[in-house]
Design an enzyme around this catalytic site. Structure first.
Site, PDB file in Angstrom:
ATOM      1  N   SER A   9       0.870  -1.271   0.093  1.00 24.02           N
ATOM      2  CA  SER A   9      -0.088  -0.117  -0.008  1.00 24.02           C
ATOM      3  C   SER A   9       0.909   1.235   0.187  1.00 24.02           C
ATOM      4  O   SER A   9       1.743   1.483  -0.879  1.00 24.02           O
ATOM      5  CB  SER A   9      -0.989  -0.088   1.289  1.00 24.02           C
ATOM      6  OG  SER A   9      -2.133   0.801   1.050  1.00 24.02           O
ATOM      7  N   ASP A  61      -9.556  -6.035  -4.456  1.00 27.11           N
ATOM      8  CA  ASP A  61      -9.350  -4.930  -3.636  1.00 27.11           C
ATOM      9  C   ASP A  61     -10.253  -3.749  -3.940  1.00 27.11           C
ATOM     10  O   ASP A  61     -10.379  -3.114  -4.853  1.00 27.11           O
ATOM     11  CB  ASP A  61      -7.897  -4.444  -4.287  1.00 27.11           C
ATOM     12  CG  ASP A  61      -7.156  -3.432  -3.359  1.00 27.11           C
ATOM     13  OD1 ASP A  61      -7.867  -2.798  -2.523  1.00 27.11           O
ATOM     14  OD2 ASP A  61      -6.032  -3.669  -3.201  1.00 27.11           O
ATOM     15  N   HIS A  89      -7.310  -5.940  -0.169  1.00 28.58           N
ATOM     16  CA  HIS A  89      -6.042  -5.043  -0.108  1.00 28.58           C
ATOM     17  C   HIS A  89      -4.673  -5.755   0.718  1.00 28.58           C
ATOM     18  O   HIS A  89      -3.815  -4.983   0.634  1.00 28.58           O
ATOM     19  CB  HIS A  89      -6.608  -3.649   0.421  1.00 28.58           C
ATOM     20  CG  HIS A  89      -5.554  -2.577   0.090  1.00 28.58           C
ATOM     21  ND1 HIS A  89      -4.956  -2.414  -1.185  1.00 28.58           N
ATOM     22  CD2 HIS A  89      -4.850  -1.938   1.132  1.00 28.58           C
ATOM     23  CE1 HIS A  89      -4.168  -1.494  -0.892  1.00 28.58           C
ATOM     24  NE2 HIS A  89      -3.965  -1.062   0.310  1.00 28.58           N
TER      25      HIS A  89
END
Length: 348
Positions: free
Chosen positions: A172, A299, A327
């Site tokens: 991320s 996601d 995610h």
């Protein structure tokens, strides 16, 4: 902002976990596998609870609430390995050390399955808590730059033996930190792997990658209900943190119940400054690094379309895809992520 997030509905339509006759007898290796995973999870949960208790002194917004609305049943495909003998790849690899860098709100704790599986493969995983994250007790409201935020990673790289190289893995917004590290130390990084991550271009902010989901940075700063004002309401915001129901829908729509519970008591506010900083990257340093991208196809925090756009605009050397992953593939698809990390490590 927020229409997409607030209207987010959690999907729990998953396959159950196996029929009765097949589950009557479990062989010894499967029992050991499940016992090992249970032990790992208990250790991670215990550390997270201890962290939460410590953090109350430093960070008033830390939540100790544990809970999940997931109805996902446990299956034998969940553990970090599949019960078979894991091949030792260490003999054929020149670079064996993986440095795992977490994303926004997370800490080193989120990699516990990856650490176990990489060690089983004969590799050397290392995790870091970025500044104000995990067990790093810096007040997140005081972290204003990407340099400050990434300091634990930079310190680790600076202290490597002169000839040693590592494989960086960023999740991320951890993608911004490994991009920053690649610009600083291209000679120390063998490969950089972006796992549904902010693989920013020169002059881009980490937040910009999420703009399709969260709205423009300017709008977010003015209107978001998730902002934290650590220096008072009359001052600019210092951080943000999604509410628990939003986090579950955005990050963990395919993750096991136990890992959601772990995350709910472990996640901390995200310092806003590093997310809003334009990253300076050069072709001479960052541009010479070997980059790989791992896309997560279920996601909701960073949609597959956005991830596809990232790899088009800032092309990596290779792209890998994980079907059915939210995610957080280190929770929802640990075996698939492990396999991809090994595959990338073996690319000459």
């Amino acid at each position: 902002m927020g229409n997409k997030i607030i209207s987010m509905m959690k999907k729990d339509s998953k396959d159950g976990g196996g029929g009765g006759s097949k589950s009557k007898r479990m062989n010894r290796s499967q029992r050991k596998l499940l016992a090992d995973e249970e032990m790992l999870h208990r250790r991670a949960l215990s550390m997270a609870i201890h962290q939460a208790q410590l953090s109350q002194r430093f960070d008033g917004s830390m939540s100790r609430r544990v809970g999940s609305t997931s109805t996902r049943k446990r299956t034998l495909s969940d553990p970090f390995s599949n019960g078979k003998q894991v091949p030792d790849f260490s003999e054929s690899l020149i670079v064996k050390k993986f440095v795992l860098v977490h994303g926004e709100g997370f800490g080193a704790w989120c990699w516990y399955k990856m650490v176990a599986s990489l060690e089983e493969s004969g590799l050397s995983p290392v995790t870091v808590d970025l500044t104000g994250c995990g067990f790093n007790m810096t007040d997140t409201n005081t972290v204003s730059t990407l340099e400050e935020y990434s300091k634990p990673l930079i310190d680790l790289l600076e202290n490597l033996p002169e000839e040693e190289k590592v494989i960086l893995v960023g999740h991320s917004t951890g993608g911004a930190s490994i991009s920053y590290a690649l610009e600083r130390f291209p000679e120390k990084i063998s490969k950089a792997i972006f796992v549904c991550a902010t693989m920013v271009s020169d002059g881009q902010r980490p937040f910009d990658v999420f703009s399709e989901e969260l709205g423009s940075a300017e709008r977010f700063m003015k209107e978001s209900q998730f902002l934290i004002y650590g220096n008072g309401k009359d001052k600019p915001p210092t951080g943000f943190m999604f509410e628990k129901p939003h986090m579950k829908g955005l990050y963990f729509n395919q993750s096991p119940n136990k890992d959601i519970a772990l995350a709910m008591i472990s996640m901390r506010p995200v310092p806003l400054g590093p997310m809003m900083e334009k990253v300076s990257l050069t072709a001479e340093r960052y541009g010479k690094g070997r980059r790989f991208y791992v896309q997560t196809l279920d996601d909701r925090a960073l949609s597959p379309d956005v991830q596809e756009k990232l790899v088009r605009e800032n092309s990596p050397e290779g792209v890998f895809k994980i079907k059915g992953s939210d995610h957080c593939p280190f929770f929802s698809k640990p075996q698939s992520l492990h396999k991809i990390l090994l595959e990338i490590a073996q690319i000459p």
